[in-house]
Design a protein around this motif. Structure first.
Motif, PDB file in Angstrom:
ATOM      1  N   PRO A 198       0.839  -1.210   0.000  1.00  0.00           N
ATOM      2  CA  PRO A 198       0.000   0.000   0.000  1.00  0.00           C
ATOM      3  C   PRO A 198       0.870   1.255   0.000  1.00  0.00           C
ATOM      4  O   PRO A 198       1.911   1.317   0.643  1.00  0.00           O
ATOM      5  N   GLY A 199       0.424   2.246  -0.757  1.00  0.00           N
ATOM      6  CA  GLY A 199       1.150   3.508  -0.826  1.00  0.00           C
ATOM      7  C   GLY A 199       2.196   3.559  -1.912  1.00  0.00           C
ATOM      8  O   GLY A 199       2.799   4.605  -2.160  1.00  0.00           O
ATOM      9  N   ILE A 200       2.455   2.424  -2.572  1.00  0.00           N
ATOM     10  CA  ILE A 200       3.409   2.385  -3.683  1.00  0.00           C
ATOM     11  C   ILE A 200       2.608   2.191  -4.962  1.00  0.00           C
ATOM     12  O   ILE A 200       1.793   1.273  -5.064  1.00  0.00           O
ATOM     13  N   ASP A 201       2.821   3.065  -5.937  1.00  0.00           N
ATOM     14  CA  ASP A 201       2.094   2.971  -7.206  1.00  0.00           C
ATOM     15  C   ASP A 201       2.691   1.872  -8.065  1.00  0.00           C
ATOM     16  O   ASP A 201       3.892   1.884  -8.361  1.00  0.00           O
ATOM     17  N   ALA A 202       1.833   0.926  -8.460  1.00  0.00           N
ATOM     18  CA  ALA A 202       2.256  -0.161  -9.332  1.00  0.00           C
ATOM     19  C   ALA A 202       2.390   0.356 -10.754  1.00  0.00           C
ATOM     20  O   ALA A 202       1.823   1.388 -11.115  1.00  0.00           O
ATOM     21  N   GLY A 203       3.111  -0.362 -11.562  1.00  0.00           N
ATOM     22  CA  GLY A 203       3.214  -0.024 -12.973  1.00  0.00           C
ATOM     23  C   GLY A 203       1.920  -0.380 -13.684  1.00  0.00           C
ATOM     24  O   GLY A 203       0.955  -0.837 -13.059  1.00  0.00           O
ATOM     25  N   PRO A 204       1.883  -0.215 -14.989  1.00  0.00           N
ATOM     26  CA  PRO A 204       0.664  -0.480 -15.761  1.00  0.00           C
ATOM     27  C   PRO A 204       0.186  -1.930 -15.645  1.00  0.00           C
ATOM     28  O   PRO A 204      -0.988  -2.211 -15.838  1.00  0.00           O
ATOM     29  N   THR A 205       1.059  -2.845 -15.328  1.00  0.00           N
ATOM     30  CA  THR A 205       0.682  -4.258 -15.197  1.00  0.00           C
ATOM     31  C   THR A 205       0.136  -4.584 -13.808  1.00  0.00           C
ATOM     32  O   THR A 205      -0.297  -5.710 -13.573  1.00  0.00           O
ATOM     33  N   GLY A 206       0.174  -3.619 -12.887  1.00  0.00           N
ATOM     34  CA  GLY A 206      -0.277  -3.878 -11.523  1.00  0.00           C
ATOM     35  C   GLY A 206       0.790  -4.515 -10.651  1.00  0.00           C
ATOM     36  O   GLY A 206       0.541  -4.896  -9.514  1.00  0.00           O
ATOM     37  N   VAL A 207       2.009  -4.607 -11.185  1.00  0.00           N
ATOM     38  CA  VAL A 207       3.122  -5.243 -10.474  1.00  0.00           C
ATOM     39  C   VAL A 207       4.103  -4.186  -9.991  1.00  0.00           C
ATOM     40  O   VAL A 207       4.345  -3.187 -10.672  1.00  0.00           O
ATOM     41  N   ILE A 208       4.655  -4.428  -8.805  1.00  0.00           N
ATOM     42  CA  ILE A 208       5.722  -3.582  -8.265  1.00  0.00           C
ATOM     43  C   ILE A 208       6.968  -4.446  -8.159  1.00  0.00           C
ATOM     44  O   ILE A 208       6.923  -5.535  -7.596  1.00  0.00           O
ATOM     45  N   VAL A 209       8.058  -3.971  -8.700  1.00  0.00           N
ATOM     46  CA  VAL A 209       9.330  -4.684  -8.617  1.00  0.00           C
ATOM     47  C   VAL A 209      10.164  -4.024  -7.524  1.00  0.00           C
ATOM     48  O   VAL A 209      10.400  -2.817  -7.564  1.00  0.00           O
ATOM     49  N   MET A 210      10.581  -4.837  -6.557  1.00  0.00           N
ATOM     50  CA  MET A 210      11.424  -4.330  -5.474  1.00  0.00           C
ATOM     51  C   MET A 210      12.758  -5.062  -5.527  1.00  0.00           C
ATOM     52  O   MET A 210      12.794  -6.281  -5.660  1.00  0.00           O
ATOM     53  N   ARG A 239      13.498  -0.771  -0.594  1.00  0.00           N
ATOM     54  CA  ARG A 239      13.193  -1.097   0.798  1.00  0.00           C
ATOM     55  C   ARG A 239      14.413  -0.891   1.669  1.00  0.00           C
ATOM     56  O   ARG A 239      15.553  -1.020   1.219  1.00  0.00           O
ATOM     57  N   HIS A 240      14.137  -0.593   2.924  1.00  0.00           N
ATOM     58  CA  HIS A 240      15.162  -0.447   3.951  1.00  0.00           C
ATOM     59  C   HIS A 240      14.723  -1.349   5.088  1.00  0.00           C
ATOM     60  O   HIS A 240      13.691  -1.140   5.712  1.00  0.00           O
ATOM     61  N   LEU A 241      15.503  -2.369   5.363  1.00  0.00           N
ATOM     62  CA  LEU A 241      15.109  -3.508   6.190  1.00  0.00           C
ATOM     63  C   LEU A 241      15.238  -3.271   7.687  1.00  0.00           C
ATOM     64  O   LEU A 241      16.195  -2.686   8.155  1.00  0.00           O
ATOM     65  N   HIS A 242      14.249  -3.774   8.429  1.00  0.00           N
ATOM     66  CA  HIS A 242      14.285  -3.954   9.888  1.00  0.00           C
ATOM     67  C   HIS A 242      13.885  -5.410  10.085  1.00  0.00           C
ATOM     68  O   HIS A 242      12.802  -5.795   9.662  1.00  0.00           O
ATOM     69  N   HIS A 243      14.690  -6.230  10.718  1.00  0.00           N
ATOM     70  CA  HIS A 243      14.467  -7.678  10.760  1.00  0.00           C
ATOM     71  C   HIS A 243      13.423  -8.082  11.789  1.00  0.00           C
ATOM     72  O   HIS A 243      13.285  -7.460  12.809  1.00  0.00           O
ATOM     73  N   ARG A 244      12.708  -9.191  11.502  1.00  0.00           N
ATOM     74  CA  ARG A 244      11.726  -9.690  12.441  1.00  0.00           C
ATOM     75  C   ARG A 244      11.582 -11.193  12.450  1.00  0.00           C
ATOM     76  O   ARG A 244      11.975 -11.834  13.385  1.00  0.00           O
ATOM     77  N   CYS A 286      10.075  -3.241   7.290  1.00  0.00           N
ATOM     78  CA  CYS A 286      10.923  -2.432   6.424  1.00  0.00           C
ATOM     79  C   CYS A 286      10.194  -1.150   6.053  1.00  0.00           C
ATOM     80  O   CYS A 286       8.972  -1.068   6.142  1.00  0.00           O
ATOM     81  N   ASP A 287      10.973  -0.183   5.662  1.00  0.00           N
ATOM     82  CA  ASP A 287      10.435   1.036   5.082  1.00  0.00           C
ATOM     83  C   ASP A 287      10.499   0.848   3.573  1.00  0.00           C
ATOM     84  O   ASP A 287      11.522   0.415   3.038  1.00  0.00           O
TER      85      ASP A 287
END
Length: 184
Positions: free
Chosen positions: A44-56, A155-160, A143-144
């Motif tokens: 949530p809060g990250i705009d996906a590309g035209p395919t609806g996919v977010i690459v991280m 992403r910026h990781l915080h471990h859990r 993560c942020d």
């Protein structure tokens, strides 16, 4: 003998039954460096590309950092979804079905993978693994996440913790759904 465990029987190339009846699973991928695809609804809060996919991108320097690997050492396994609050002293007795150890970077063709050995101690979880209902692990973490371009995120990781239906195994079918074995 794998690690420092006594085992009663080898029940697969990477599975052993301990003298107590626990299940030791060796060489389990728990995380992967490189690009990971997420459905737009997963971030949530990250705009996906035209395919609806977010690459991280999961950078090697982050996935294999000593702090990252140490943060997973000895963590409990949980059967089911990642508990939103994680595993705490208050809920560990109820949620824990085993633990992770011997966290390390894979070698050769698996050098992009973070590998662990899992000791599964709950009869229900052992049954889930042995019957094939539980086939993957997913590590939970905080993560942020920030937009890094159209359909891209950083992403910026915080471990859990860790769980099932993982992206950690680079050879997994991304459309396949599965039950979760979590490590929290």
């Amino acid at each position: 003998m794998p690690n420092s465990f006594l085992y009663d029987a080898q029940i697969g190339p990477n599975r052993y039954k301990t003298d107590e009846g626990f299940l030791l699973c060796l060489n389990v991928p728990i995380a992967r460096a490189g690009e990971q695809e997420y459905h737009g609804s997963e971030l949530p809060g990250i705009d996906a590309g035209p395919t609806g996919v977010i690459v991280m991108m999961r950078e090697e320097s982050e996935v294999f950092a000593p702090a990252t690997m140490a943060s997973f050492e000895g963590k409990p396994l949980v059967l089911g979804a990642h508990p939103p609050e994680g595993v705490t002293p208050e809920n560990a007795k109820i949620l824990t079905v085993g633990s992770m150890q011997n966290i390390r970077r894979g070698q050769g063709a698996e050098s992009d993978l973070l590998i662990a050995d899992l000791l599964v101690t709950s009869a229900d979880a052992i049954d889930a693994v042995m019957t094939g209902r539980m086939r993957e692990v997913s590590c939970g973490y905080m993560c942020d996440v920030e937009q890094a371009g159209p359909g891209r995120a950083a992403r910026h990781l915080h471990h859990r913790d860790a769980a099932g239906a993982g992206r950690g195994n680079a050879r997994r079918d991304p459309d396949r759904k599965s039950t979760r074995l979590n490590s929290s």
